[in-house]
Scaffold this motif. Structure first.
Motif, PDB file in Angstrom:
ATOM      1  N   LEU A 103       0.825  -1.195   0.000  1.00 14.05           N
ATOM      2  CA  LEU A 103       0.000   0.000   0.000  1.00 14.05           C
ATOM      3  C   LEU A 103       0.865   1.252   0.000  1.00 14.05           C
ATOM      4  CD1 LEU A 103      -2.786   1.334   0.158  1.00 14.05           C
ATOM      5  CD2 LEU A 103      -2.664   1.121   2.638  1.00 14.05           C
ATOM      6  N   PHE A 104       0.595   2.124  -0.964  1.00  7.61           N
ATOM      7  CA  PHE A 104       1.236   3.435  -1.072  1.00  7.61           C
ATOM      8  C   PHE A 104       0.157   4.457  -1.415  1.00  7.61           C
ATOM      9  CE2 PHE A 104       4.824   0.676  -2.243  1.00  7.61           C
ATOM     10  CZ  PHE A 104       5.844   1.218  -1.477  1.00  7.61           C
ATOM     11  N   ARG A 105       0.453   5.732  -1.170  1.00  3.72           N
ATOM     12  CA  ARG A 105      -0.402   6.804  -1.679  1.00  3.72           C
ATOM     13  C   ARG A 105      -0.025   7.035  -3.134  1.00  3.72           C
ATOM     14  NH1 ARG A 105       0.733  11.694   0.934  1.00  3.72           N
ATOM     15  NH2 ARG A 105       2.572  10.827   1.905  1.00  3.72           N
ATOM     16  N   ASP A 106      -1.022   7.276  -3.984  1.00  4.24           N
ATOM     17  CA  ASP A 106      -0.781   7.446  -5.416  1.00  4.24           C
ATOM     18  C   ASP A 106      -0.701   8.924  -5.768  1.00  4.24           C
ATOM     19  OD1 ASP A 106      -0.507   6.979  -8.122  1.00  4.24           O
ATOM     20  OD2 ASP A 106      -2.657   6.785  -8.454  1.00  4.24           O
ATOM     21  N   PRO A 107       0.488   9.441  -6.105  1.00  4.25           N
ATOM     22  CA  PRO A 107       0.609  10.862  -6.426  1.00  4.25           C
ATOM     23  C   PRO A 107       0.091  11.217  -7.815  1.00  4.25           C
ATOM     24  CG  PRO A 107       2.718   9.798  -6.697  1.00  4.25           C
ATOM     25  CD  PRO A 107       1.777   8.764  -6.146  1.00  4.25           C
ATOM     26  N   ASP A 108      -0.132  10.232  -8.671  1.00  6.20           N
ATOM     27  CA  ASP A 108      -0.557  10.499 -10.044  1.00  6.20           C
ATOM     28  C   ASP A 108      -2.038  10.829 -10.161  1.00  6.20           C
ATOM     29  OD1 ASP A 108       2.044   9.967 -10.811  1.00  6.20           O
ATOM     30  OD2 ASP A 108       1.631   7.860 -11.232  1.00  6.20           O
ATOM     31  N   ASP A 109      -2.851  10.339  -9.248  1.00  9.80           N
ATOM     32  CA  ASP A 109      -4.299  10.549  -9.332  1.00  9.80           C
ATOM     33  C   ASP A 109      -4.829  11.062  -7.995  1.00  9.80           C
ATOM     34  OD1 ASP A 109      -6.889  10.522 -10.340  1.00  9.80           O
ATOM     35  OD2 ASP A 109      -7.237   8.428  -9.819  1.00  9.80           O
ATOM     36  N   LYS A 110      -4.127  12.004  -7.421  1.00  9.41           N
ATOM     37  CA  LYS A 110      -4.527  12.478  -6.103  1.00  9.41           C
ATOM     38  C   LYS A 110      -5.448  13.687  -6.206  1.00  9.41           C
ATOM     39  CE  LYS A 110      -0.562  15.470  -5.243  1.00  9.41           C
ATOM     40  NZ  LYS A 110       0.546  15.746  -4.352  1.00  9.41           N
ATOM     41  N   LYS A 111      -6.334  13.818  -5.241  1.00 12.72           N
ATOM     42  CA  LYS A 111      -7.156  15.014  -5.093  1.00 12.72           C
ATOM     43  C   LYS A 111      -6.629  15.843  -3.925  1.00 12.72           C
ATOM     44  CE  LYS A 111      -9.958  14.048  -8.393  1.00 12.72           C
ATOM     45  NZ  LYS A 111      -9.843  14.731  -9.643  1.00 12.72           N
ATOM     46  N   ILE A 112      -6.276  15.175  -2.837  1.00 14.86           N
ATOM     47  CA  ILE A 112      -5.681  15.865  -1.684  1.00 14.86           C
ATOM     48  C   ILE A 112      -4.291  15.283  -1.424  1.00 14.86           C
ATOM     49  CG2 ILE A 112      -5.881  16.391   0.772  1.00 14.86           C
ATOM     50  CD1 ILE A 112      -8.930  16.247   0.418  1.00 14.86           C
ATOM     51  N   ALA A 113      -4.242  14.023  -1.022  1.00 10.28           N
ATOM     52  CA  ALA A 113      -2.943  13.424  -0.703  1.00 10.28           C
ATOM     53  C   ALA A 113      -2.716  12.082  -1.400  1.00 10.28           C
ATOM     54  CB  ALA A 113      -2.816  13.233   0.803  1.00 10.28           C
ATOM     55  N   GLY A 114      -3.670  11.607  -2.179  1.00  6.82           N
ATOM     56  CA  GLY A 114      -3.516  10.340  -2.878  1.00  6.82           C
ATOM     57  C   GLY A 114      -3.905   9.130  -2.069  1.00  6.82           C
ATOM     58  N   VAL A 115      -4.530   9.339  -0.914  1.00  5.35           N
ATOM     59  CA  VAL A 115      -4.924   8.225  -0.049  1.00  5.35           C
ATOM     60  C   VAL A 115      -5.993   7.374  -0.726  1.00  5.35           C
ATOM     61  CG1 VAL A 115      -6.024   7.609   2.140  1.00  5.35           C
ATOM     62  CG2 VAL A 115      -4.275   9.393   2.086  1.00  5.35           C
ATOM     63  N   CYS A 116      -7.062   7.990  -1.199  1.00  6.69           N
ATOM     64  CA  CYS A 116      -8.162   7.243  -1.815  1.00  6.69           C
ATOM     65  C   CYS A 116      -7.704   6.543  -3.093  1.00  6.69           C
ATOM     66  CB  CYS A 116      -9.335   8.169  -2.126  1.00  6.69           C
ATOM     67  SG  CYS A 116     -10.129   8.830  -0.652  1.00  6.69           S
ATOM     68  N   SER A 117      -6.907   7.220  -3.885  1.00  7.57           N
ATOM     69  CA  SER A 117      -6.406   6.626  -5.115  1.00  7.57           C
ATOM     70  C   SER A 117      -5.511   5.424  -4.820  1.00  7.57           C
ATOM     71  CB  SER A 117      -5.644   7.672  -5.917  1.00  7.57           C
ATOM     72  OG  SER A 117      -5.112   7.122  -7.076  1.00  7.57           O
ATOM     73  N   GLY A 118      -4.636   5.556  -3.842  1.00  9.69           N
ATOM     74  CA  GLY A 118      -3.773   4.445  -3.458  1.00  9.69           C
ATOM     75  C   GLY A 118      -4.559   3.255  -2.936  1.00  9.69           C
ATOM     76  N   LEU A 119      -5.561   3.519  -2.101  1.00 10.92           N
ATOM     77  CA  LEU A 119      -6.418   2.438  -1.598  1.00 10.92           C
ATOM     78  C   LEU A 119      -7.167   1.756  -2.731  1.00 10.92           C
ATOM     79  CD1 LEU A 119      -7.957   3.907   1.684  1.00 10.92           C
ATOM     80  CD2 LEU A 119      -6.619   1.812   1.478  1.00 10.92           C
ATOM     81  N   ALA A 120      -7.675   2.534  -3.682  1.00 10.35           N
ATOM     82  CA  ALA A 120      -8.433   1.977  -4.798  1.00 10.35           C
ATOM     83  C   ALA A 120      -7.554   1.062  -5.649  1.00 10.35           C
ATOM     84  CB  ALA A 120      -9.017   3.097  -5.649  1.00 10.35           C
ATOM     85  N   ILE A 121      -6.337   1.489  -5.928  1.00  7.45           N
ATOM     86  CA  ILE A 121      -5.429   0.651  -6.718  1.00  7.45           C
ATOM     87  C   ILE A 121      -5.058  -0.597  -5.936  1.00  7.45           C
ATOM     88  CG2 ILE A 121      -3.127   0.507  -7.732  1.00  7.45           C
ATOM     89  CD1 ILE A 121      -3.418   3.511  -8.405  1.00  7.45           C
ATOM     90  N   TYR A 122      -4.740  -0.433  -4.662  1.00  4.02           N
ATOM     91  CA  TYR A 122      -4.343  -1.568  -3.824  1.00  4.02           C
ATOM     92  C   TYR A 122      -5.463  -2.601  -3.713  1.00  4.02           C
ATOM     93  CZ  TYR A 122      -2.628  -4.160   0.220  1.00  4.02           C
ATOM     94  OH  TYR A 122      -2.207  -5.157   1.068  1.00  4.02           O
ATOM     95  N   LEU A 123      -6.717  -2.125  -3.540  1.00  2.61           N
ATOM     96  CA  LEU A 123      -7.858  -3.016  -3.399  1.00  2.61           C
ATOM     97  C   LEU A 123      -8.457  -3.428  -4.739  1.00  2.61           C
ATOM     98  CD1 LEU A 123      -9.606  -1.195  -0.417  1.00  2.61           C
ATOM     99  CD2 LEU A 123      -8.203  -3.273  -0.319  1.00  2.61           C
ATOM    100  N   ASP A 124      -7.970  -2.832  -5.838  1.00  4.65           N
ATOM    101  CA  ASP A 124      -8.444  -3.100  -7.197  1.00  4.65           C
ATOM    102  C   ASP A 124      -9.941  -2.814  -7.337  1.00  4.65           C
ATOM    103  OD1 ASP A 124      -8.049  -3.673  -9.842  1.00  4.65           O
ATOM    104  OD2 ASP A 124      -8.328  -5.838  -9.611  1.00  4.65           O
ATOM    105  N   VAL A 125     -10.336  -1.628  -6.864  1.00  3.32           N
ATOM    106  CA  VAL A 125     -11.705  -1.152  -7.022  1.00  3.32           C
ATOM    107  C   VAL A 125     -11.655   0.242  -7.650  1.00  3.32           C
ATOM    108  CG1 VAL A 125     -12.629  -2.492  -5.087  1.00  3.32           C
ATOM    109  CG2 VAL A 125     -11.814  -0.187  -4.696  1.00  3.32           C
ATOM    110  N   ASP A 126     -12.802   0.728  -8.061  1.00  2.13           N
ATOM    111  CA  ASP A 126     -12.870   2.044  -8.679  1.00  2.13           C
ATOM    112  C   ASP A 126     -12.580   3.127  -7.636  1.00  2.13           C
ATOM    113  OD1 ASP A 126     -13.334   3.981 -10.613  1.00  2.13           O
ATOM    114  OD2 ASP A 126     -15.484   4.059 -10.203  1.00  2.13           O
ATOM    115  N   VAL A 127     -11.753   4.088  -8.018  1.00  2.00           N
ATOM    116  CA  VAL A 127     -11.361   5.156  -7.100  1.00  2.00           C
ATOM    117  C   VAL A 127     -12.573   5.992  -6.685  1.00  2.00           C
ATOM    118  CG1 VAL A 127     -10.723   6.829  -8.881  1.00  2.00           C
ATOM    119  CG2 VAL A 127      -9.631   6.933  -6.656  1.00  2.00           C
TER     120      VAL A 127
END
Length: 185
Positions: A103-127
């Motif tokens: 699990l990492f924060r995703d800086p490429d698709d972030k709105k604030i800090a990339g937390v939601c984007s990182g979780l979505a990629i890690y869990l393989d669900v829609d951001v």
């Protein structure tokens, strides 16, 4: 009977079926169109990608008189993908078997800090789903804010291509890391 075309890629000669040549030309044009670098850098990137295509062709057909088929061009296009991870190649979120995700924060698709984007990629669900769930948690209680802040502090950012591969469950090979490499010379 099929027509064949002789081409030179990265200094190597190959014989391609006409439909394979057309598909390769389309792939390289699409790849170039999706690059987000300057024109001078595009030329260098395209040289590199043509060199990699030539390597993959050479591994498959060797130096003999064998002809490159449409199927081989399709395999190479799928293996190399596109610079933005879009339709032409494998999905960037498609994990390699046996590679552990991290699990990492995703800086490429972030709105604030990339937390939601990182979780979505890690869990393989829609951001969007993760963002809506986080918004609901924030609106209906203060726990959502604290959860987000804790993730923001505790989860490191995927700031290198190798970390971006780990986030997606991809082996950190040069091909996979090149999907996340920015050309800024």
């Amino acid at each position: 009977m099929k027509k064949v075309v002789n081409v030179s890629l990265a200094g190597r000669s190959f014989t391609l079926e006409e439909d394979a040549y057309n598909r390769l030309t389309d792939y390289l044009e699409h790849y170039k169109a999706r690059l987000t670098v300057t024109e001078s850098q595009k030329a260098e990137v395209m040289e590199d990608i043509e060199g990699r295509v030539a390597e993959l062709f050479y591994q498959s057909v060797g130096a003999g008189d064998r002809v490159v088929s449409l199927e081989l061009v399709e395999q190479v296009a799928r293996a190399l993908g596109m610079p933005d991870g879009s339709q032409e190649g494998p999905r960037p979120n498609t994990a390699d078997p046996g590679v552990e995700r991290k699990l990492f924060r995703d800086p490429d698709d972030k709105k604030i800090a990339g937390v939601c984007s990182g979780l979505a990629i890690y869990l393989d669900v829609d951001v969007t789903l993760i963002r809506i769930l986080m918004l609901v948690a924030i609106i209906f209680g203060t726990a959502g804010i604290w959860i987000y802040i804790i993730f923001w502090i505790a989860v490191p950012v995927a700031d290198t291509p190798a970390k971006k591969c780990q986030l997606r469950g991809l082996a950190p090979t040069p091909e996979n890391m090149s999907r996340f490499t920015t050309y800024s010379r």
